[in-house]
Design a protein around this motif. Structure first.
Motif, PDB file in Angstrom:
ATOM      1  N   ALA A   1      33.753 -39.368 -19.465  1.00 40.53           N
ATOM      2  CA  ALA A   1      32.550 -38.571 -19.746  1.00 40.53           C
ATOM      3  C   ALA A   1      31.607 -38.569 -18.532  1.00 40.53           C
ATOM      4  CB  ALA A   1      31.840 -39.120 -20.981  1.00 40.53           C
TER       5      ALA A   1
ATOM      6  N   ALA B   1      30.912 -35.289 -16.105  1.00 38.93           N
ATOM      7  CA  ALA B   1      29.539 -34.787 -15.957  1.00 38.93           C
ATOM      8  C   ALA B   1      29.166 -34.690 -14.482  1.00 38.93           C
ATOM      9  CB  ALA B   1      28.578 -35.709 -16.698  1.00 38.93           C
ATOM     10  N   SER B   2      29.541 -35.695 -13.689  1.00 45.39           N
ATOM     11  CA  SER B   2      29.113 -35.694 -12.287  1.00 45.39           C
ATOM     12  C   SER B   2      29.890 -34.677 -11.444  1.00 45.39           C
ATOM     13  CB  SER B   2      29.220 -37.097 -11.671  1.00 45.39           C
ATOM     14  OG  SER B   2      30.570 -37.449 -11.522  1.00 45.39           O
TER      15      SER B   2
ATOM     16  N   ARG C   1      31.297 -31.878 -12.884  1.00 40.60           N
ATOM     17  CA  ARG C   1      31.269 -30.608 -13.641  1.00 40.60           C
ATOM     18  C   ARG C   1      32.678 -30.107 -13.977  1.00 40.60           C
ATOM     19  NH1 ARG C   1      26.257 -28.306 -13.745  1.00 40.60           N
ATOM     20  NH2 ARG C   1      24.729 -29.318 -12.403  1.00 40.60           N
TER      21      ARG C   1
ATOM     22  N   VAL D   1      30.818 -34.839 -25.892  1.00 37.22           N
ATOM     23  CA  VAL D   1      32.177 -34.490 -25.463  1.00 37.22           C
ATOM     24  C   VAL D   1      32.873 -33.689 -26.583  1.00 37.22           C
ATOM     25  CG1 VAL D   1      34.453 -35.421 -24.832  1.00 37.22           C
ATOM     26  CG2 VAL D   1      32.364 -36.519 -23.978  1.00 37.22           C
TER      27      VAL D   1
END
Ligand code: NAP
Length: 268
Positions: free
Chosen positions: A105, A109-110, A112, A250
Protein backbone atom coordinates in the motif's frame (compact mmCIF):
# COMPACT_ATOMS: atom_id res chain seq x y z
CA UNK A 1 -18.00 -19.48 1.98
CA UNK A 2 -17.58 -19.28 -1.78
CA UNK A 3 -15.47 -21.72 -3.78
CA UNK A 4 -12.72 -20.16 -5.83
CA UNK A 5 -12.93 -20.69 -9.58
CA UNK A 6 -10.69 -23.40 -10.93
CA UNK A 7 -10.39 -21.96 -14.40
CA UNK A 8 -10.76 -18.40 -15.55
CA UNK A 9 -11.45 -17.25 -19.07
CA UNK A 10 -11.30 -13.65 -20.17
CA UNK A 11 -11.74 -12.14 -23.63
CA UNK A 12 -8.37 -11.90 -25.32
CA UNK A 13 -7.32 -8.43 -26.41
CA UNK A 14 -4.30 -7.93 -28.63
CA UNK A 15 -2.32 -4.67 -28.29
CA UNK A 16 -1.77 -2.38 -31.25
CA UNK A 17 1.45 -2.96 -33.17
CA UNK A 18 4.48 -1.63 -31.33
CA UNK A 19 2.67 -1.32 -27.99
CA UNK A 20 4.69 -2.52 -25.00
CA UNK A 21 3.00 -5.21 -22.88
CA UNK A 22 1.88 -3.93 -19.51
CA UNK A 23 4.01 -5.19 -16.66
CA UNK A 24 1.96 -6.71 -13.82
CA UNK A 25 3.61 -7.59 -10.53
CA UNK A 26 1.74 -10.21 -8.48
CA UNK A 27 2.79 -10.55 -4.85
CA UNK A 28 2.26 -14.26 -4.45
CA UNK A 29 2.55 -17.25 -2.17
CA UNK A 30 -1.07 -18.40 -2.47
CA UNK A 31 -3.14 -20.65 -4.73
CA UNK A 32 -5.01 -17.59 -5.97
CA UNK A 33 -1.80 -15.80 -6.98
CA UNK A 34 -0.83 -18.79 -9.11
CA UNK A 35 -4.28 -18.98 -10.66
CA UNK A 36 -4.14 -15.29 -11.45
CA UNK A 37 -0.73 -15.69 -13.11
CA UNK A 38 -2.13 -18.62 -15.11
CA UNK A 39 -5.13 -16.55 -16.20
CA UNK A 40 -3.00 -13.60 -17.35
CA UNK A 41 0.09 -15.34 -18.67
CA UNK A 42 0.37 -15.71 -22.41
CA UNK A 43 -1.78 -12.68 -23.22
CA UNK A 44 0.21 -10.39 -25.43
CA UNK A 45 -1.10 -7.36 -23.55
CA UNK A 46 0.57 -8.40 -20.33
CA UNK A 47 3.91 -9.40 -18.93
CA UNK A 48 3.45 -11.10 -15.58
CA UNK A 49 5.99 -11.32 -12.79
CA UNK A 50 5.17 -13.17 -9.57
CA UNK A 51 7.10 -12.37 -6.43
CA UNK A 52 7.57 -15.06 -3.78
CA UNK A 53 8.93 -14.48 -0.29
CA UNK A 54 11.06 -17.62 -0.49
CA UNK A 55 9.66 -19.19 2.71
CA UNK A 56 8.60 -22.52 1.14
CA UNK A 57 11.39 -24.90 0.15
CA UNK A 58 9.77 -26.22 -3.04
CA UNK A 59 7.02 -23.84 -4.18
CA UNK A 60 4.80 -24.77 -7.11
CA UNK A 61 6.08 -22.25 -9.68
CA UNK A 62 3.55 -20.02 -11.45
CA UNK A 63 3.85 -19.29 -15.18
CA UNK A 64 5.60 -16.09 -16.25
CA UNK A 65 8.62 -14.50 -14.59
CA UNK A 66 9.29 -15.30 -10.96
CA UNK A 67 11.45 -13.41 -8.49
CA UNK A 68 12.18 -14.66 -4.98
CA UNK A 69 12.97 -12.85 -1.71
CA UNK A 70 12.07 -9.66 0.12
CA UNK A 71 12.31 -6.23 -1.48
CA UNK A 72 13.75 -4.50 1.57
CA UNK A 73 10.61 -2.88 2.98
CA UNK A 74 8.18 -0.44 1.34
CA UNK A 75 10.99 1.71 -0.08
CA UNK A 76 12.65 -1.33 -1.65
CA UNK A 77 9.36 -2.39 -3.21
CA UNK A 78 8.78 1.14 -4.53
CA UNK A 79 12.27 1.09 -6.07
CA UNK A 80 11.53 -2.29 -7.69
CA UNK A 81 8.26 -0.98 -9.14
CA UNK A 82 10.05 2.00 -10.68
CA UNK A 83 13.12 0.11 -11.95
CA UNK A 84 11.02 -2.63 -13.54
CA UNK A 85 8.39 -0.24 -14.89
CA UNK A 86 5.48 -1.97 -13.23
CA UNK A 87 2.10 -0.78 -14.50
CA UNK A 88 -0.11 -2.47 -11.91
CA UNK A 89 0.46 -4.27 -8.62
CA UNK A 90 -1.73 -7.11 -7.35
CA UNK A 91 -1.27 -8.10 -3.74
CA UNK A 92 -2.37 -11.73 -3.84
CA UNK A 93 -0.54 -12.71 -0.65
CA UNK A 94 -2.08 -14.70 2.17
CA UNK A 95 -4.70 -12.78 4.23
CA UNK A 96 -2.33 -13.00 7.23
CA UNK A 97 0.73 -11.61 5.42
CA UNK A 98 0.08 -8.15 6.86
CA UNK A 99 3.56 -6.65 6.55
CA UNK A 100 3.94 -7.13 2.81
CA UNK A 101 0.37 -5.88 2.27
CA UNK A 102 1.12 -2.75 4.28
CA UNK A 103 4.35 -2.25 2.31
CA UNK A 104 2.47 -2.73 -0.97
CA UNK A 105 0.00 0.00 0.00
CA UNK A 106 2.83 2.42 0.87
CA UNK A 107 4.85 1.60 -2.25
CA UNK A 108 1.83 1.89 -4.56
CA UNK A 109 0.92 5.25 -3.05
CA UNK A 110 4.44 6.66 -3.42
CA UNK A 111 4.89 5.43 -7.01
CA UNK A 112 1.24 5.97 -8.07
CA UNK A 113 1.09 2.40 -9.35
CA UNK A 114 -2.52 1.07 -9.16
CA UNK A 115 -2.92 -1.57 -6.47
CA UNK A 116 -5.48 -4.33 -6.01
CA UNK A 117 -5.65 -6.71 -3.05
CA UNK A 118 -6.89 -10.19 -3.99
CA UNK A 119 -8.40 -11.68 -0.82
CA UNK A 120 -10.47 -14.85 -0.71
CA UNK A 121 -13.57 -14.38 1.49
CA UNK A 122 -13.43 -15.16 5.19
CA UNK A 123 -14.91 -18.39 6.49
CA UNK A 124 -18.31 -18.01 8.13
CA UNK A 125 -19.63 -20.31 10.86
CA UNK A 126 -22.71 -22.41 10.12
CA UNK A 127 -25.22 -24.12 12.42
CA UNK A 128 -23.48 -26.69 14.62
CA UNK A 129 -20.08 -24.99 14.59
CA UNK A 130 -18.45 -24.29 17.96
CA UNK A 131 -16.02 -21.48 17.12
CA UNK A 132 -14.03 -19.28 19.50
CA UNK A 133 -12.92 -16.27 17.48
CA UNK A 134 -9.76 -14.55 18.74
CA UNK A 135 -7.55 -11.68 17.59
CA UNK A 136 -4.10 -13.26 17.67
CA UNK A 137 -2.12 -16.46 18.18
CA UNK A 138 -1.48 -15.41 21.81
CA UNK A 139 -5.22 -15.15 22.35
CA UNK A 140 -5.63 -18.54 20.67
CA UNK A 141 -3.27 -20.04 23.26
CA UNK A 142 -5.36 -18.46 26.03
CA UNK A 143 -8.54 -19.84 24.47
CA UNK A 144 -7.05 -23.36 24.51
CA UNK A 145 -6.33 -22.94 28.19
CA UNK A 146 -9.93 -21.85 28.75
CA UNK A 147 -11.22 -24.89 26.85
CA UNK A 148 -9.03 -27.21 28.90
CA UNK A 149 -7.87 -28.75 25.60
CA UNK A 150 -5.69 -31.87 25.90
CA UNK A 151 -5.08 -32.85 22.26
CA UNK A 152 -4.86 -29.96 19.82
CA UNK A 153 -4.72 -29.92 16.02
CA UNK A 154 -2.72 -26.76 15.31
CA UNK A 155 -3.01 -25.64 11.67
CA UNK A 156 -1.77 -22.04 11.84
CA UNK A 157 1.41 -22.72 9.85
CA UNK A 158 5.02 -23.19 10.83
CA UNK A 159 5.58 -19.60 11.99
CA UNK A 160 4.34 -18.19 15.27
CA UNK A 161 4.32 -21.43 17.26
CA UNK A 162 6.16 -19.59 20.04
CA UNK A 163 2.73 -18.32 21.13
CA UNK A 164 1.89 -21.91 22.21
CA UNK A 165 5.34 -22.91 23.51
CA UNK A 166 4.48 -22.11 27.15
CA UNK A 167 1.54 -24.56 27.12
CA UNK A 168 3.10 -27.70 28.53
CA UNK A 169 -0.20 -29.47 29.31
CA UNK A 170 -1.74 -30.22 25.90
CA UNK A 171 -0.29 -32.42 23.19
CA UNK A 172 -0.11 -30.70 19.76
CA UNK A 173 -0.38 -32.08 16.27
CA UNK A 174 1.20 -29.32 14.16
CA UNK A 175 0.50 -29.44 10.43
CA UNK A 176 2.62 -27.32 8.10
CA UNK A 177 4.17 -27.39 4.63
CA UNK A 178 7.73 -27.15 5.94
CA UNK A 179 9.08 -28.03 9.38
CA UNK A 180 8.09 -25.51 12.07
CA UNK A 181 10.64 -23.21 13.58
CA UNK A 182 11.34 -23.46 17.31
CA UNK A 183 10.30 -22.58 19.93
CA UNK A 184 7.40 -25.08 19.79
CA UNK A 185 5.33 -26.60 22.60
CA UNK A 186 7.18 -29.37 24.46
CA UNK A 187 4.71 -32.10 23.43
CA UNK A 188 4.51 -31.65 19.66
CA UNK A 189 4.14 -34.04 16.75
CA UNK A 190 4.68 -32.56 13.28
CA UNK A 191 2.68 -33.55 10.23
CA UNK A 192 4.26 -32.18 7.04
CA UNK A 193 1.58 -31.78 4.40
CA UNK A 194 0.27 -29.30 1.86
CA UNK A 195 -3.41 -28.73 0.99
CA UNK A 196 -5.88 -29.23 -0.51
CA UNK A 197 -7.14 -31.57 2.19
CA UNK A 198 -10.12 -33.91 1.95
CA UNK A 199 -13.01 -34.24 4.40
CA UNK A 200 -12.29 -37.94 4.86
CA UNK A 201 -8.65 -37.20 5.58
CA UNK A 202 -9.54 -34.53 8.15
CA UNK A 203 -12.11 -36.79 9.84
CA UNK A 204 -9.44 -39.47 10.12
CA UNK A 205 -6.92 -37.07 11.69
CA UNK A 206 -9.43 -35.94 14.34
CA UNK A 207 -10.43 -39.53 15.08
CA UNK A 208 -7.00 -41.16 15.09
CA UNK A 209 -5.39 -38.49 17.25
CA UNK A 210 -8.44 -38.02 19.52
CA UNK A 211 -8.33 -34.29 18.86
CA UNK A 212 -10.38 -32.16 21.28
CA UNK A 213 -9.61 -28.69 19.85
CA UNK A 214 -8.59 -27.30 16.45
CA UNK A 215 -6.75 -24.00 15.95
CA UNK A 216 -6.83 -22.23 12.60
CA UNK A 217 -6.34 -18.84 11.05
CA UNK A 218 -9.35 -17.51 9.13
CA UNK A 219 -7.53 -18.24 5.89
CA UNK A 220 -10.70 -18.72 3.84
CA UNK A 221 -10.89 -20.76 0.64
CA UNK A 222 -11.89 -24.34 -0.05
CA UNK A 223 -8.48 -26.04 0.13
CA UNK A 224 -8.20 -26.10 3.93
CA UNK A 225 -11.89 -25.79 4.88
CA UNK A 226 -12.70 -29.53 5.33
CA UNK A 227 -11.19 -29.47 8.85
CA UNK A 228 -14.00 -27.09 9.85
CA UNK A 229 -16.62 -29.56 8.64
CA UNK A 230 -14.85 -32.47 10.32
CA UNK A 231 -14.69 -30.53 13.60
CA UNK A 232 -18.39 -29.63 13.39
CA UNK A 233 -19.34 -33.27 12.80
CA UNK A 234 -17.19 -34.43 15.71
CA UNK A 235 -18.41 -31.66 18.06
CA UNK A 236 -14.85 -30.38 18.42
CA UNK A 237 -14.40 -26.64 19.17
CA UNK A 238 -12.37 -24.56 16.71
CA UNK A 239 -10.32 -21.55 17.78
CA UNK A 240 -10.35 -19.18 14.77
CA UNK A 241 -7.81 -16.37 14.54
CA UNK A 242 -9.33 -13.26 12.96
CA UNK A 243 -7.62 -11.69 9.91
CA UNK A 244 -5.74 -8.41 9.97
CA UNK A 245 -7.59 -5.75 7.95
CA UNK A 246 -6.66 -4.87 4.37
CA UNK A 247 -4.83 -1.48 4.41
CA UNK A 248 -7.25 1.42 4.20
CA UNK A 249 -8.19 2.67 0.74
CA UNK A 250 -6.93 -0.41 -1.13
CA UNK A 251 -9.34 -1.91 -3.70
CA UNK A 252 -10.23 -5.53 -2.95
CA UNK A 253 -11.26 -8.42 -5.23
CA UNK A 254 -12.51 -11.62 -3.63
CA UNK A 255 -12.04 -13.94 -6.59
CA UNK A 256 -9.46 -14.50 -9.31
CA UNK A 257 -12.16 -13.66 -11.88
CA UNK A 258 -12.75 -10.28 -10.28
CA UNK A 259 -9.01 -9.61 -10.19
CA UNK A 260 -8.73 -10.44 -13.92
CA UNK A 261 -11.65 -8.10 -14.52
CA UNK A 262 -9.90 -5.32 -12.58
CA UNK A 263 -6.68 -5.82 -14.55
CA UNK A 264 -8.37 -5.89 -17.95
CA UNK A 265 -10.56 -2.90 -17.06
CA UNK A 266 -7.56 -0.95 -15.80
CA UNK A 267 -5.53 -1.86 -18.85
CA UNK A 268 -8.43 -1.04 -21.16
P1 NAP B 1 4.71 -10.86 5.96
O1 NAP B 1 4.92 -11.04 7.42
O2 NAP B 1 3.62 -9.97 5.52
O3 NAP B 1 6.04 -10.34 5.26
C1 NAP B 1 7.31 -10.34 5.88
C2 NAP B 1 8.33 -9.94 4.85
O4 NAP B 1 8.49 -10.99 3.90
C3 NAP B 1 7.93 -8.74 4.03
O5 NAP B 1 8.20 -7.54 4.69
C4 NAP B 1 8.74 -8.96 2.76
O6 NAP B 1 10.10 -8.62 2.97
C5 NAP B 1 8.70 -10.45 2.60
N1 NAP B 1 7.62 -10.91 1.73
C6 NAP B 1 6.39 -11.39 2.09
N2 NAP B 1 5.70 -11.77 1.01
C7 NAP B 1 6.48 -11.52 -0.06
C8 NAP B 1 6.34 -11.73 -1.45
N3 NAP B 1 5.23 -12.28 -1.97
N4 NAP B 1 7.37 -11.35 -2.27
C9 NAP B 1 8.50 -10.82 -1.76
N5 NAP B 1 8.70 -10.61 -0.44
C10 NAP B 1 7.71 -10.97 0.40
O7 NAP B 1 4.53 -12.29 5.25
P2 NAP B 1 4.49 -13.76 5.89
O8 NAP B 1 3.26 -13.88 6.72
O9 NAP B 1 5.84 -14.06 6.46
O10 NAP B 1 4.25 -14.61 4.56
C11 NAP B 1 5.30 -14.77 3.63
C12 NAP B 1 4.71 -15.30 2.35
O11 NAP B 1 4.09 -16.56 2.59
C13 NAP B 1 3.68 -14.39 1.72
O12 NAP B 1 4.04 -14.18 0.39
C14 NAP B 1 2.36 -15.12 1.86
O13 NAP B 1 1.54 -14.96 0.72
C15 NAP B 1 2.77 -16.56 2.06
N6 NAP B 1 1.91 -17.25 3.03
C16 NAP B 1 1.72 -16.75 4.27
C17 NAP B 1 0.88 -17.40 5.15
C18 NAP B 1 0.61 -16.86 6.53
O14 NAP B 1 -0.17 -17.49 7.27
N7 NAP B 1 1.15 -15.70 6.91
C19 NAP B 1 0.25 -18.59 4.76
C20 NAP B 1 0.48 -19.09 3.46
C21 NAP B 1 1.31 -18.41 2.61
P3 NAP B 1 10.69 -7.16 2.59
O15 NAP B 1 10.15 -6.24 3.62
O16 NAP B 1 12.15 -7.36 2.62
O17 NAP B 1 10.15 -6.84 1.23
Amino acid sequence: MRDLPVTVTVPETVPETGEQPLHLLILGGTTESRRLAEALHGRTRFRVTTSLAGRVARPVPPPGDVRVGGFGGADGLARWLREHRVDALIDATHPFAATISHNAALAAASTRVPLLALRRPSWEPVAGDDWRTVGSLDEAAEALRGLGARRVFLTTGRMGLAAFAHLDGPWFLVRSVDAPEPPCPARTEVLLDRGPFTLDGEREILRRHRIDAVVTKDSGGAATAPKLTAAREAGVPVVVVRRPPVPEGVAVAETVEDAVEWVTHFCG
